[in-house]
Design an enzyme around this catalytic site. Structure first.
Site, PDB file in Angstrom:
ATOM      1  N   ASP A 315       0.445  -0.568  -0.212  1.00 55.31           N
ATOM      2  CA  ASP A 315      -0.247  -0.169   0.219  1.00 55.31           C
ATOM      3  C   ASP A 315       0.606   1.455   0.056  1.00 55.31           C
ATOM      4  O   ASP A 315       2.035   1.012   0.618  1.00 55.31           O
ATOM      5  CB  ASP A 315      -1.589   0.003   1.870  1.00 55.31           C
ATOM      6  CG  ASP A 315      -2.476   0.117   0.830  1.00 55.31           C
ATOM      7  OD1 ASP A 315      -2.702   1.391   0.504  1.00 55.31           O
ATOM      8  OD2 ASP A 315      -3.715   0.956   1.889  1.00 55.31           O
ATOM      9  N   GLU A 511     -10.596   7.133   4.559  1.00 59.92           N
ATOM     10  CA  GLU A 511     -10.194   6.657   4.968  1.00 59.92           C
ATOM     11  C   GLU A 511      -9.431   7.099   6.487  1.00 59.92           C
ATOM     12  O   GLU A 511     -10.623   7.158   7.171  1.00 59.92           O
ATOM     13  CB  GLU A 511      -7.909   6.428   5.181  1.00 59.92           C
ATOM     14  CG  GLU A 511      -8.071   5.554   3.172  1.00 59.92           C
ATOM     15  CD  GLU A 511      -6.578   6.017   2.828  1.00 59.92           C
ATOM     16  OE1 GLU A 511      -5.518   5.789   3.068  1.00 59.92           O
ATOM     17  OE2 GLU A 511      -6.405   6.056   1.686  1.00 59.92           O
TER      18      GLU A 511
HETATM   19  C1  BGC Z   1      -3.264  10.175  -1.439  1.00 57.19           C
HETATM   20  C2  BGC Z   1      -3.821   8.502  -1.850  1.00 57.19           C
HETATM   21  C3  BGC Z   1      -3.485   7.709  -0.334  1.00 57.19           C
HETATM   22  C4  BGC Z   1      -2.721   9.140   1.200  1.00 57.19           C
HETATM   23  C5  BGC Z   1      -2.918   7.926   1.327  1.00 57.19           C
HETATM   24  C6  BGC Z   1      -3.474  10.413  -0.217  1.00 57.19           C
HETATM   25  O1  BGC Z   1      -2.494  11.990  -0.668  1.00 57.19           O
HETATM   26  O2  BGC Z   1      -3.785  10.869  -2.730  1.00 57.19           O
HETATM   27  O3  BGC Z   1      -4.051   7.806  -2.456  1.00 57.19           O
HETATM   28  O4  BGC Z   1      -4.537   6.912  -0.623  1.00 57.19           O
HETATM   29  O5  BGC Z   1      -2.567   9.902   0.641  1.00 57.19           O
HETATM   30  O6  BGC Z   1      -2.153   8.954   3.499  1.00 57.19           O
HETATM   31  C1  BGC Z   2      -4.909   2.727   0.437  1.00 63.08           C
HETATM   32  C2  BGC Z   2      -5.640   2.075  -0.405  1.00 63.08           C
HETATM   33  C3  BGC Z   2      -5.564   2.873  -1.912  1.00 63.08           C
HETATM   34  C4  BGC Z   2      -3.435   3.204  -2.098  1.00 63.08           C
HETATM   35  C5  BGC Z   2      -3.111   4.000  -3.068  1.00 63.08           C
HETATM   36  C6  BGC Z   2      -3.900   4.365   0.290  1.00 63.08           C
HETATM   37  O1  BGC Z   2      -3.110   4.979   1.560  1.00 63.08           O
HETATM   38  O2  BGC Z   2      -5.151   3.035   2.118  1.00 63.08           O
HETATM   39  O3  BGC Z   2      -6.732   2.029  -0.450  1.00 63.08           O
HETATM   40  O4  BGC Z   2      -5.296   1.536  -3.297  1.00 63.08           O
HETATM   41  O5  BGC Z   2      -3.776   4.618  -0.838  1.00 63.08           O
HETATM   42  O6  BGC Z   2      -4.412   5.339  -3.616  1.00 63.08           O
END
Ligand code: BGC
Ligand code: BGC
Length: 736
Positions: A315, A511
C-alpha cells in the site's frame, strides 16, 4: 518510427529493436523504439507463444536494473522528468487519490496515459508500464464518470450478479482512459462502524464480501485479457483491515488465527479462486505484526496455501512506514520483499528506493530468485493483459465514461441498495402528487451523496461532478414539481405539506480521517433541520446519506420513516424510484445497526442486541411489475438443516490437511451447527474456524461465536491438519 497500437484492438506483433544493454541507474537517455519487421523478432514479443515461455525469454534478457524497475510503482505526479520512467526502468505508475489531469476529462486522462506509455516503451526491451488507480465506486478520479454506490450500498443489494455488471461498467470506463489496473475491490470485512473505511466494505460477515467478488470477474472478464476492456483487479487490503481494535484505521487486529481465517480470509480465498490479478497488503497489523512484514500471511498463506499466482503490491508508502520513521531504509525494503511483496507502491522517492533495493540485492539480503519470482508474477500479468501487443488506450471505450447506459445501471444499483428501516403507518411510498417539503444538507449535494474517493481522495461537498442529486430525482418523479419546496435548513415549512423529506447524514471523508472514535451521531446542522421539520407537525421521512449506520436511536421515534441510502453516487434518481414506489425497496442491512456508538463493535452472531439486525429491511409493493417482493408469504422455516462436505486439501507422508464446508440447507438462518465424522485413526493437530472435541475416534466440531449465523444457502468452511491418513470420511452435520 510507427506508433504502438491501441490496446484491445486486433493484435499486431510489436517488434521493437532490442539491445540488451546493461544499465546502471540512472541510465543515459534510452534509445527510441524502432519498429522492425511485421513479425516478432524475439520470443517474448511473439503473442502466439504461451505466456510462461514469453516471461522466461524476457527475464533472460533483463538486467538487474530492468528487474528492480518492474518492482517499482510510482505516483504519476512525482515523475520528474517524465523520461525518468524509461531511465529508471519503472514498471508501474499510479494515480493516488489526489492525482488529476487538466482539464479533468476522459480524453486528457487517455492522452496522459498514452504519453507515459510511449515513454516507457523507449527502453531497450520495450516493457510497457502497468498503470493503476482507485476506481472504487466507478472511475471516481475522472470528472463526469458514472459513480456507483460505495461498496456498503452494493452489499445491501445482496445481488452479486448486479455487482459483476457494475465491475464490467467500471472496466469499460477505466479502459477508456487507458488505465490497466484498478485497486478494487476492497474485500474488507468491516467489524466496527467507527472505522472510516466502513463504506468500502460490502458488509460485516465474511459471506457478503465473498459473494461480491463477482466484481473481480466484472473487471477482468472470465479470463484476464481474453476479452475487451479487461482491467486487472486488486483484492485489498490483505488481511484483517476491517478488524482493528476500536475500528482504528491502519490499526491492530487482535484476533486468534482461527478468527482471522474465519472472518477476514474467506473473501481473499474466493478472489484467488476467481483469478484476481493483484493483492494489496493492509497497513494494519495482526497481533502487532504489520501485514507488510508478515511472511507467514503473505508468502505461506496467500501464495502457498491459497495458491495465489498474481502479484502482491504494497500500500501507499506502507513499506516506508514499517519502522515508524519517515524515509526508506534498506531494512524496511528487505523485510517487505522477503515477506512476499512483489511491487512496492513507493510512491514518491523512486531514486532512493531503487538505490536501496539494489544495495539489498547486491549485499545478498534479497536473493536473485526472489527478484525473479516477483518479476515473473508482474510480467505474467502484463502479458496476459495484452499490454505488449496493445499498449495504448483503446479510444473506442472513451465515450463510455459517464454514458447513459452506465448511469442507468448505477440507478438500478442505487434503488436496489436502499434499505427501508422504518415505515410507520405506511407513509411510504409517497404519492407523486403529494405536496412535499424537502430539506437537509445532502438533499441537493452531489459531493455529499458520492462520499470519499470522488474527484479527490477525501471527496468534498458541492457540485464536484455531474449527476442527479436526490432532490433532482424527486422533482423529476413528481407529477407537478411546483408542489415540491426545498430549503436546505428546513426554514419556511408550514403544516400544509403531506410529508417533509429530510436528506441528512455524513459529509465526505476517506481512510483515517473518517474514523469516529467519539461517536456516530448526527451533526448540529442535521439535528436543527430535523427539529424545524418536526416542529411543523408534518410527518418526517428521513433519508440517511452516510457511509455507515449512524447513532440515531434517540431521534428515530420522531420520524415516520427511515430509508438508509448509503452513499449512492451520481444517480440520485435511484432513491426517488424507491421513495415513490416505482420500485419496491429490497435492500437488506449489510451491517448490524448499533443502538449507540458505545455498542460497537456489534456484529451478526455476537449475541448483542442491535437497533436493527444484520439482514433487516422492510418493503412495500412497487408499481413497476419487475421486482415486487411483497406480499410473498414466507414459507415456514425449517430450522437447523445443514450438510457437510469433506475435502482433502493436501496430503503428505504421515499427514494431511482437510476442509469441511458446512451449508445451510434450511430456510431459516443457521445460528449453531456441529459436524462429526470418523477420524479413521488419524489425529487432529490444529483446527481453525471452529471448536473441536474428539471422543472414541470421532471428531466433533462446533461453530464458534465469530462464525456468525448462516443465511439459507450460505456456506462456511473450517479446516484442520492431522497426522495419519484421512480415509474416506462422511461427515454428518446437525443444526440448531
Ligand atoms: C493519496 C492517496 C493515498 C493517501 C495515503 C493521499 O495523498 O492521494 O492516494 O491513499 O495519500 O495517505
Ligand atoms: C489506500 C489504498 C489505495 C492506495 C492508493 C492507500 O492509502 O489505503 O486503498 O489503493 O492508497 O491510492
Amino acid at each position: 518510427m510507427s506508433l504502438p497500437p491501441a490496446r484491445r484492438r486486433p493484435a499486431t506483433a510489436l517488434a521493437l529493436c532490442v539491445a540488451a544493454l546493461a544499465l546502471t541507474v540512472p541510465a543515459a537517455a534510452a534509445p527510441e523504439p524502432v519498429a522492425a519487421s511485421a513479425t516478432a523478432a524475439l520470443p517474448y514479443q511473439d503473442a502466439s507463444l504461451p505466456v510462461p515461455d514469453r516471461v522466461t525469454d524476457l527475464l533472460s534478457r533483463m538486467t538487474l536494473d530492468d528487474k528492480l524497475g518492474q518492482m517499482t510503482q510510482i505516483e504519476k505526479d512525482s515523475l520528474v522528468p517524465q523520461s525518468d520512467l524509461a531511465a529508471y526502468r519503472i514498471g508501474s505508475v499510479l494515480s493516488g487519490g489526489d492525482s488529476t489531469v487538466s482539464p479533468n476529462n476522459a480524453q486528457t486522462w487517455a492522452d496522459t496515459y498514452d504519453s507515459l506509455q510511449r515513454t516507457a516503451l523507449t527502453t531497450p526491451l520495450g516493457i510497457p508500464v502497468i498503470y493503476g488507480i482507485d476506481a472504487v465506486h466507478g472511475h471516481n478520479a475522472v470528472r463526469g464518470a458514472t459513480l456507483f454506490p460505495h461498496d456498503i450500498g452494493l452489499g445491501a443489494t445482496r445481488d452479486p450478479a448486479l455487482v459483476q455488471r457494475v465491475g464490467r461498467a467500471v472496466a469499460e470506463e477505466v479502459s477508456g482512459t487507458g488505465i490497466d489496473w484498478d485497486f478494487a475491490p476492497c474485500l474488507c470485512v468491516a467489524r466496527d462502524d467507527r472505522w472510516g473505511r466502513t463504506y468500502e466494505s460490502y458488509g460485516e460477515t465474511p459471506e457478503l464480501p465473498t459473494a461480491m467478488t463477482t466484481f473481480i470477474t466484472g473487471l477482468q472478464g472470465e479470463t484476464l485479457g481474453a476479452g475487451p476492456a479487461s482491467v486487472l483487479a486488486t483484492a485489498k487490503h490483505y488481511v484483517g483491515d476491517g478488524g482493528t481494535a476500536g475500528g482504528v484505521d491502519q490499526g491492530d487486529t487482535r484476533v486468534s488465527e482461527a478468527e482471522l481465517r474465519a472472518v477476514h480470509l474467506p473473501p481473499f480465498k474466493e478472489a484467488v479462486r476467481r483469478g484476481v490479478g493483484a493483492v494489496m497488503l493492509s497497513y494494519s497489523s495482526w497481533n502487532g505484526v504489520r501485514s507488510h512484514a508478515n511472511r507467514y500471511l503473505v508468502t505461506d498463506v496467500l501464495k502457498g496455501e491459497l495458491g495465489f499466482t498474481g502479484f502482491v503490491v504494497s500500500d501507499w508508502a506502507a513499506v516506508d512506514q514499517l519502522d515508524g520513521q519517515s524515509g526508506f531504509t534498506g531494512t524496511e525494503i528487505t523485510t517487505a520483499v522477503n515477506a512476499g511483496v512483489d511491487m512496492v507502491m513507493v510512491p514518491h522517492d523512486y531514486k532512493k528506493f531503487l538505490t536501496l533495493l539494489r544495495g539489498e540485492v547486491t549485499a545478498g539480503r534479497i536473493t536473485q530468485s526472489r527478484i525473479d519470482d516477483a518479476n515473473r508474477r508482474v510480467l505474467t500479468k502484463k502479458f496476459q493483459l495484452g499490454l505488449f501487443e496493445r499498449p495504448l488506450t483503446d479510444r473506442s471505450y472513451t465515450s463510455t465514461v459517464g454514458s447513459a447506459a452506465h448511469r442507468e445501471l448505477a440507478r438500478q444499483a442505487v434503488r436496489e441498495s436502499q434499505v427501508l428501516l422504518k415505515n410507520d403507518g405506511g407513509i411510504l411510498p409517497l404519492a407523486r402528487s403529494a405536496r412535499l417539503f424537502v430539506a437537509g444538507k445532502s438533499a441537493d449535494d452531489i459531493g455529499n451523496q458520492s462520499g470519499g474517493w470522488t474527484v479527490g481522495w477525501q471527496g468534498r461537498s458541492g457540485p464536484v461532478t455531474d449527476g442527479t442529486t436526490v432532490l433532482q430525482g424527486i422533482r423529476a418523479a413528481v407529477t407537478d414539481p411546483s408542489r415540491v419546496t426545498y430549503d436546505r435548513y428546513g426554514n419556511g415549512i408550514d403544516s400544509g405539506y403531506s410529508a417533509a423529506v429530510a436528506v441528512v447524514g455524513e459529509t465526505p471523508y476517506a481512510e483515517g480521517r473518517g474514523d469516529r472514535p467519539n461517536g456516530l451521531g448526527l451533526d448540529q446542522e442535521d439535528l436543527q433541520t430535523l427539529a424545524r421539520l418536526k416542529a411543523s407537525g408534518v410527518p418526517v421521512v428521513v433519508i440517511l446519506v452516510s457511509g455507515r449506520p449512524l447513532d440515531i436511536a434517540g431521534e428515530l421515534p420522531g420520524w415516520k420513516a427511515l430509508l438508509a441510502a448509503w452513499l449512492p453516487g451520481t444517480e440520485g434518481a435511484g432513491v426517488s424510484d424507491v421513495l415513490f414506489g416505482t420500485r419496491a425497496p429490497t435492500g437488506k442491512l449489510p451491517v448490524s445497526w448499533p443502538k449507540s456508538a458505545a455498542q460497537e463493535p456489534v456484529n451478526d452472531g455476537d449475541g448483542k442486541d442491535p437497533l436493527f439486525p444484520y439482514g433487516y429491511g422492510l418493503t412495500y409493493a412497487g408499481t413497476d411489475p419487475t421486482p415486487t417482493p411483497t406480499p410473498t408469504p414466507t414459507p415456514a422455516p425449517t430450522p437447523g438443516a445443514c450438510t457437510a462436505r469433506f475435502r482433502t486439501a493436501s496430503a503428505w507422508q504421515g499427514g494431511y490437511q482437510a476442509e469441511i464446508t458446512v451449508e445451510n440447507t434450511g430456510s431459516a438462518p443457521l445460528t449453531g451447527w456441529s459436524v462429526d465424522w470418523d477420524l479413521a485413526g488419524s489425529t487432529v493437530s490444529s483446527l481453525w474456524n471452529g471448536s473441536l472435541t474428539t471422543a472414541q475416534g470421532h471428531a466433533t466440531v462446533r461453530n464458534a461465536a465469530f462464525n456468525g449465523s448462516l443465511i439459507p444457502g450460505a456456506t462456511t468452511t473450517f479446516g484442520f491438519t492431522a497426522n495419519g491418513s484421512a480415509g474416506t470420511p462422511v461427515p454428518h452435520c446437525a443444526g440448531s
